[in-house]
Design an enzyme around this catalytic site. Structure first.
Site, PDB file in Angstrom:
ATOM      1  N   ARG A  21       0.815  -1.211   0.000  1.00 28.97           N
ATOM      2  CA  ARG A  21       0.000   0.000   0.000  1.00 28.97           C
ATOM      3  C   ARG A  21       0.855   1.270   0.000  1.00 28.97           C
ATOM      4  O   ARG A  21       0.350   2.359   0.274  1.00 28.97           O
ATOM      5  CB  ARG A  21      -0.912   0.005   1.232  1.00 28.97           C
ATOM      6  CG  ARG A  21      -1.964  -1.095   1.211  1.00 28.97           C
ATOM      7  CD  ARG A  21      -2.744  -1.138   2.496  1.00 28.97           C
ATOM      8  NE  ARG A  21      -3.792  -2.159   2.459  1.00 28.97           N
ATOM      9  CZ  ARG A  21      -4.336  -2.705   3.539  1.00 28.97           C
ATOM     10  NH1 ARG A  21      -3.946  -2.322   4.741  1.00 28.97           N
ATOM     11  NH2 ARG A  21      -5.276  -3.622   3.430  1.00 28.97           N
ATOM     12  N   TYR A  37       2.902  -4.159  -7.106  1.00 27.38           N
ATOM     13  CA  TYR A  37       2.358  -3.282  -6.063  1.00 27.38           C
ATOM     14  C   TYR A  37       2.344  -1.825  -6.536  1.00 27.38           C
ATOM     15  O   TYR A  37       3.314  -1.337  -7.136  1.00 27.38           O
ATOM     16  CB  TYR A  37       3.159  -3.402  -4.773  1.00 27.38           C
ATOM     17  CG  TYR A  37       2.981  -4.702  -4.021  1.00 27.38           C
ATOM     18  CD1 TYR A  37       1.955  -5.591  -4.339  1.00 27.38           C
ATOM     19  CD2 TYR A  37       3.826  -5.050  -2.991  1.00 27.38           C
ATOM     20  CE1 TYR A  37       1.792  -6.777  -3.644  1.00 27.38           C
ATOM     21  CE2 TYR A  37       3.678  -6.238  -2.281  1.00 27.38           C
ATOM     22  CZ  TYR A  37       2.665  -7.102  -2.624  1.00 27.38           C
ATOM     23  OH  TYR A  37       2.508  -8.283  -1.925  1.00 27.38           O
ATOM     24  N   LEU A  45      -4.296  -9.523   9.134  1.00 27.33           N
ATOM     25  CA  LEU A  45      -5.422  -8.887   9.837  1.00 27.33           C
ATOM     26  C   LEU A  45      -6.700  -8.969   9.017  1.00 27.33           C
ATOM     27  O   LEU A  45      -7.626  -8.168   9.191  1.00 27.33           O
ATOM     28  CB  LEU A  45      -5.090  -7.424  10.161  1.00 27.33           C
ATOM     29  CG  LEU A  45      -3.868  -7.192  11.042  1.00 27.33           C
ATOM     30  CD1 LEU A  45      -3.675  -5.710  11.306  1.00 27.33           C
ATOM     31  CD2 LEU A  45      -3.986  -7.966  12.350  1.00 27.33           C
ATOM     32  N   THR A  47       0.664  -1.310   6.527  1.00 25.47           N
ATOM     33  CA  THR A  47      -0.058  -0.096   6.902  1.00 25.47           C
ATOM     34  C   THR A  47       0.825   1.081   6.529  1.00 25.47           C
ATOM     35  O   THR A  47       2.056   0.945   6.426  1.00 25.47           O
ATOM     36  CB  THR A  47      -0.395  -0.052   8.400  1.00 25.47           C
ATOM     37  OG1 THR A  47      -1.106   1.156   8.698  1.00 25.47           O
ATOM     38  CG2 THR A  47       0.867  -0.082   9.246  1.00 25.47           C
ATOM     39  N   ARG A  78       0.857   2.812  13.818  1.00 23.71           N
ATOM     40  CA  ARG A  78       0.594   1.367  13.725  1.00 23.71           C
ATOM     41  C   ARG A  78       1.869   0.588  13.432  1.00 23.71           C
ATOM     42  O   ARG A  78       2.058  -0.523  13.944  1.00 23.71           O
ATOM     43  CB  ARG A  78      -0.471   1.096  12.671  1.00 23.71           C
ATOM     44  CG  ARG A  78      -1.861   1.553  13.092  1.00 23.71           C
ATOM     45  CD  ARG A  78      -2.905   1.172  12.080  1.00 23.71           C
ATOM     46  NE  ARG A  78      -4.250   1.575  12.526  1.00 23.71           N
ATOM     47  CZ  ARG A  78      -5.336   1.504  11.773  1.00 23.71           C
ATOM     48  NH1 ARG A  78      -5.260   1.042  10.528  1.00 23.71           N
ATOM     49  NH2 ARG A  78      -6.502   1.892  12.254  1.00 23.71           N
TER      50      ARG A  78
END
Length: 296
Positions: free
Chosen positions: A21, A54, A213, A261, A266
């Site tokens: 991400r 990605y 997650l 993330t 985080r």
């Protein structure tokens, strides 16, 4: 932080930072990416997980810009990347259809692209990203063997392979495959019973877990799995994410979670998972909450 030894020359941090991400952040500057890497390094997280696809084939280049701005970072990290998915975006915009390509020419070209974009001389671990129904195992295996022999790649593995895909490719190789990166989480837990993890355990091979997650679903919502995670989290002074990752870490297969993330807070909390005590009954309580029923 403990480490997972894949070969005599390559170990990964017990938790890996996944960069799928990276391009979605409002700030993609080299300095901000460097801050993310340094937040990982401060916890002993040294392994960075990439893939050519990605960010529409842009994430590797963003990492490369950070390495160019801060050259000392590269020596502190292990770089994992993947290849074989061809999607009609970025440098493959002219592709007529999304497909997989495990030909020797494509794998070698992908590795050269990845090395150039990331400003590195060696990929520590290269994975074939998806099983290719058109794979010529002899050609693919020879390409991977050749890349290791050339020094461009330190070790090779796969991602999303079933055991028959693994054995077919391995049968055509001299270099051992060292991991399979598959989807594993509290809610995506089929790998524990469908043979995926057992196959690797039998061979002493540590699986890598993508989306640990549940794509973020475990972090939000009033579902049974979330309530069970909250109960453990409250008792141990951590959040849901730490408990969900600790659940994976507790398994004897030596699962290596790949955490993704863009939030620095985080990232800084990744290692909280190591603080969680996860006994067998707690493990099964979470498993049963996620599955909606007790084990038979």
């Amino acid at each position: 932080m403990d480490r997972t030894q894949l070969t005599p020359d390559l170990s990964l941090s017990r938790i890996v930072y996944g960069m799928w991400r990276l391009d979605e952040d409002a700030d993609t500057s080299p300095a901000h990416i460097q801050a993310k890497i340094e937040a990982c390094l401060a916890q002993g997280i040294t392994t960075l997980d990439q893939a050519d696809i990605y960010g529409g084939y842009m994430a590797e280049e963003l990492l490369g810009a950070a390495f160019k701005a801060a050259p000392d970072l590269r020596a502190k990290c292990e770089i994992v990347t993947k290849c074989d998915i061809v999607a009609p975006v970025g440098r493959y915009a002219s592709a007529k259809v999304k497909h997989y390509d495990t030909s020797r020419a494509h794998i070698e070209a992908s590795v050269d692209h990845s090395l150039r974009l990331m400003n590195i001389e060696r990929i520590d671990l290269l994975l074939i990203h998806r099983p290719d129904p058109m794979m010529d195992a002899g050609e693919t295996g020879a390409a991977l063997d050749g890349l290791v022999a050339s020094g461009k790649v330190g070790a090779v593995g796969v991602s999303n392979f079933k055991l028959h895909d693994w054995t077919l490719l391995q049968s055509a190789m001299e270099t051992p495959l060292v991991t399979n990166q598959i989807e594993i989480s509290l809610t995506a837990n089929a790998a524990f019973t469908n043979g995926d993890i057992a196959f690797l355990q039998e061979r002493g091979i540590a699986p890598m877990a993508w989306s640990p997650l549940g794509g973020g679903s475990l972090m939000t919502g009033d579902h049974a799995a979330g309530k069970a995670l909250d109960a453990v989290a409250r008792a141990q002074g951590v959040d849901r994410a730490a408990v969900a990752v600790a659940w994976l870490l507790a398994h004897p297969a030596g699962i290596v979670p790949v955490m993704g993330t863009n939030r620095l807070d985080r990232i800084a909390a990744f290692s909280d998972a190591l603080k969680v005590e996860m006994d067998r009954e707690t493990w099964f309580a979470l498993y049963e909450a996620a599955n909606g029923a007790e084990v038979p």
